[in-house]
Scaffold this active site. Sequence first.
Site, mmCIF file in Angstrom:
data_model
loop_
_atom_site.group_PDB
_atom_site.id
_atom_site.type_symbol
_atom_site.label_atom_id
_atom_site.label_comp_id
_atom_site.label_asym_id
_atom_site.label_seq_id
_atom_site.Cartn_x
_atom_site.Cartn_y
_atom_site.Cartn_z
ATOM 1 N N TYR A 157 0.902 -1.190 0.269
ATOM 2 C CA TYR A 157 -0.129 -0.376 0.118
ATOM 3 C C TYR A 157 0.951 1.440 0.068
ATOM 4 C CZ TYR A 157 -4.522 -2.061 1.480
ATOM 5 O OH TYR A 157 -5.787 -2.676 1.638
ATOM 6 N N GLU A 158 0.227 2.205 -0.679
ATOM 7 C CA GLU A 158 0.836 3.649 -0.687
ATOM 8 C C GLU A 158 2.445 3.843 -0.974
ATOM 9 O OE1 GLU A 158 -1.166 5.490 -0.231
ATOM 10 O OE2 GLU A 158 -2.877 4.669 0.547
ATOM 11 N N GLY A 159 2.770 2.909 -1.946
ATOM 12 C CA GLY A 159 4.360 3.103 -2.126
ATOM 13 C C GLY A 159 4.939 1.749 -1.349
ATOM 14 N N GLN B 21 9.465 3.210 -0.737
ATOM 15 C CA GLN B 21 9.815 4.198 0.383
ATOM 16 C C GLN B 21 11.403 4.381 0.741
ATOM 17 O OE1 GLN B 21 7.146 5.490 2.184
ATOM 18 N NE2 GLN B 21 5.754 4.428 0.915
#
Lengths: 593, 593
Positions: free
Chosen positions: A441-443, A448
């Site tokens: 999720y979300e990168g 990251q």
Amino acid sequence: MQYYDPKTLSFLLSKVHHLDELLKHERYAAYDKESIDLLLEAVKDFSDTSLFPYIKEMDEKPSVFKDGRVTVHEQFGPILKKAGEMGLVGAFMDEKDGGVQLPITVFNALYFIMEAANNHVTGYMGLTAGSANLIVTFGSEEIKKKFVPKMLDLQWGGTMCLTEPQAGSSLSDITSSAKDLGDGSFSIKGQKIFISASDHQFADNFIHLVLARLEGAPAGTKGVSLFAVPQYRVNDDGSLGDYNHVDVVGEFEKLGQRGYCTNHLAFGDSGESIGYLVGDANKGLNYMFQMMNEARIATGRMGAGIASAAYYASLQYAKERPQGRKLQSSGKKDPSEEQTLIINHPDVKRMLLHQKAIVEGSLSLVMQCAYYIDKQLTTESNEKNNYHLLAEILTPIAKTYPSEAGKDAVDTGLQVLGGYGYMMDFILQQYYRDIRIISIYEGTTGIQSLDLLGRKVTMMEGAAMKLLAKEIEKVIAAAMQHDQLSGYALSLGENAKLIETCMTHLLPYAMQGNHERYLADATIFMDLFSTVVIGWQWLKMGLAAMAEDTAFKESKLHTLDYFYKYEMSRCRGLQKTICHDSDVIVNVGVEVF
Amino acid sequence: MQYYDPKTLSFLLSKVHHLDELLKHERYAAYDKESIDLLLEAVKDFSDTSLFPYIKEMDEKPSVFKDGRVTVHEQFGPILKKAGEMGLVGAFMDEKDGGVQLPITVFNALYFIMEAANNHVTGYMGLTAGSANLIVTFGSEEIKKKFVPKMLDLQWGGTMCLTEPQAGSSLSDITSSAKDLGDGSFSIKGQKIFISASDHQFADNFIHLVLARLEGAPAGTKGVSLFAVPQYRVNDDGSLGDYNHVDVVGEFEKLGQRGYCTNHLAFGDSGESIGYLVGDANKGLNYMFQMMNEARIATGRMGAGIASAAYYASLQYAKERPQGRKLQSSGKKDPSEEQTLIINHPDVKRMLLHQKAIVEGSLSLVMQCAYYIDKQLTTESNEKNNYHLLAEILTPIAKTYPSEAGKDAVDTGLQVLGGYGYMMDFILQQYYRDIRIISIYEGTTGIQSLDLLGRKVTMMEGAAMKLLAKEIEKVIAAAMQHDQLSGYALSLGENAKLIETCMTHLLPYAMQGNHERYLADATIFMDLFSTVVIGWQWLKMGLAAMAEDTAFKESKLHTLDYFYKYEMSRCRGLQKTICHDSDVIVNVGVEVF
């Protein structure tokens, strides 16, 4: 039924991350410790009665896609209604925008409780809150008024629509298009995949925040704009108008989080999808990053929540299951002795400590990020930007550590149950599946890690790094004053230096323009960096625990000891891997595989 | 469709583990390299056509329990029939017992192929082979003749029945009972859980090997005997007689391996279950350990097989999926450039190398164990026992490393696919679920680690350890002759010494009778030990690869390089954790959690 430790959560809020200090600021004048305690209690009650009892059922009866509509578990009806009534959605937002200006730390504590109870639920709230906040921050007064109040009540849902089939994480390759209709509205066309919470029977409408390109926009991320696109058009009086042709064309069947729907949306396919530009043209990605940063911290928090629930599930089993015997001094076991509970076996204790160290370390880091955002909101001086930078550098870590180490913690929890851990009757296998999405999720973790090493540690000539180093030094200095903590303080200092050693080794590659080599081990660098950061959080917890009652203090110091002995000891090896001279990764050709 | 690398498998067999040398022995006189190659090819064909195409379907249409019977996927019919016809079941057994005296290394290679293709299948064969072999080794002529031939044809299945609900891994607490009926048969009563492959529609009968206590038997493991208990009684002419009241009372619904049924059996509940003593009374656990040791190596091999399949699935995706761009020397990306395949991103290469290093290292270790067993079977001198000891000390590692590191490898493979890895449409999520059982089957990682540190490294005054050290030194000495390998050889020597350092630190605890403390970090010791052992296997592979063609050699040397840079670098930290003075684990009280 335990899925988190209320005492530890309050300890983190009040003693480690200084809520009392935040509450002195006029922004938070409406709150005091008592009212916050009541809130925590209320959300615990809500979670005990409405969330936790349904976690397994939501997995077993997942959302269903049929005839273009998604139907989720019926318990979402009362849950979303109650969450809307309790004001849980946009609680962190300014009062003028419909929020209640709850401190970000407290907001995160409340969501942590709910996520530990049931990780399938908060996405519906969090995405709606994030989208509403984005509209409030960058949108026109008109769409603010039209969309936001009903979103905050959860009568309507909100989503973020970034990913497209051909682009994945590469947002510069977005091809969804927006055509100016000349009346302040735009015609949106395109396919968006992996859109979570984008349809269900308990919302009358959905406001999708969509990244798309205006005609003639520049290539790459600099040509991406942000649009608010409702599922149903909204009349000037606020009533629902015509269908806006945001078609749900499919649902993704996922390994876990099966109660939380994830869909494929088509805009402008079956008819015109009208959208509204949010902010300026071609700045959509910048805007979206406000939401992304919130979402990244929230994702890490969810990882910590799932790992917390798994920890307590395995702890309960370990306390109830008799099996085997303790070793005698002869090295043998006495079969005439009664069986012992498995919590008395050293390897089971180790597995429980491992989980506890990760769960509480992760949660403390999430709260640390939230604290810096609170400080940013309540500091007027030029310190404001310092807190911003601290939150910026910690965000990829707060996303990644709880997801990667949290995954490992849940895996360990499953192992505590032995064969039963693998059985569908027990919940560990579900947490094992649920948490697996968190590092995607979300990168992803890879992304990251690129953000951390490629952007955050070097930005503004390392300003964020320097600020973080100072924060760590402060804790080391304070811990040096305690005999029980000085050893850990020294260890933290030594391990933090390894990060510098790595940077000294790596930066010349970047300066020579060899960015691939500079970043090749970004994920290993993340592992090292995040271990040090969690070590810092554990030392902070150890310091704060010195003033607590003996049992609580001993529990924290023991877990701190575990973390330093078993986890911090990994840092030197990670640094050696990063500082290796050979180019194992960049030079490998496809033919090697 | 690729799920393993035939070239690497042949390389391991022929060049690393010296099949040619084994084939010189009269035991294996029936085989030469060509006939072995034909066998490998035949099993690959069988796997390509009959196993791999059904792996996903067997997960999606799992075995079903209804009205006391288990129904498995219909493809098991042709699979088990063909496997029986091909003689795959007891191929390793002596000719006099119905086998074909296939070298154990080759047998493992064949099963590895099948398990990489479809890990839901081989359990039905392996358990039958193991039970048949146990009867052949310890059973009476009568039950040998009655039971074994039909088992080897897979007309009948075989199982091992150890676990009971109240006992789990603690076999001293078995309460199933056997009452002597005075006619050479016994009446068996008891509950057995987690009994894999214990019922399906494609076998006419099942021979269960059951641990139970005779009346008046001593407490603990010394009072456990082994019985062969058929599902249907067998008449003297070999025809099936009455139902023997081995009731399937339930099926366990598992997280993975859902095509492979795991059941709860009740013996003597609905009527009399007649069984036959195998070997002497009260020696059942010793006998069972023959099968357990085989099963432990087989379990590790299955872990390597699943990880191999996951590696090739993620590799294929990485080679086909365009996303993102390479970094320019400016550190930016050029959006006008075409997207690159994700295999060109350093982090994806790292993830693929990680998987490859684990998969091939694991497989090589399994083959190493098999080689020592082959040597044991083909050595007449007093060397025979040396090979036995080498197999003994490596068995817990061959079980554990492929299961733990293999789990990590599959997790990495899933991550390569990003969001798609989490979707049920792609197979990675299935391998992620399937492999999770491997570190639980046949003794969890915790139990294997106790076996390694508590028994294997110290047995016969460290005889096995000394033999293994010599084997490692031989490889180091040979590698020192090659400039390309001497660095790794030095590293292996240094890291192998860390094991001694740990033993020097730990042994005093055992000598003081503090066995709990001695064993508290057994799992960490296993991690260190197995990393060194896999480093040894990689150096062996590197050495053998020196004589291969350039592309193959480079591929192996690059992966070797990866293993030493990224994995061997963990050893020092593990040693430090083990050699810590504080008692983090043993001294922790329940109140800490």
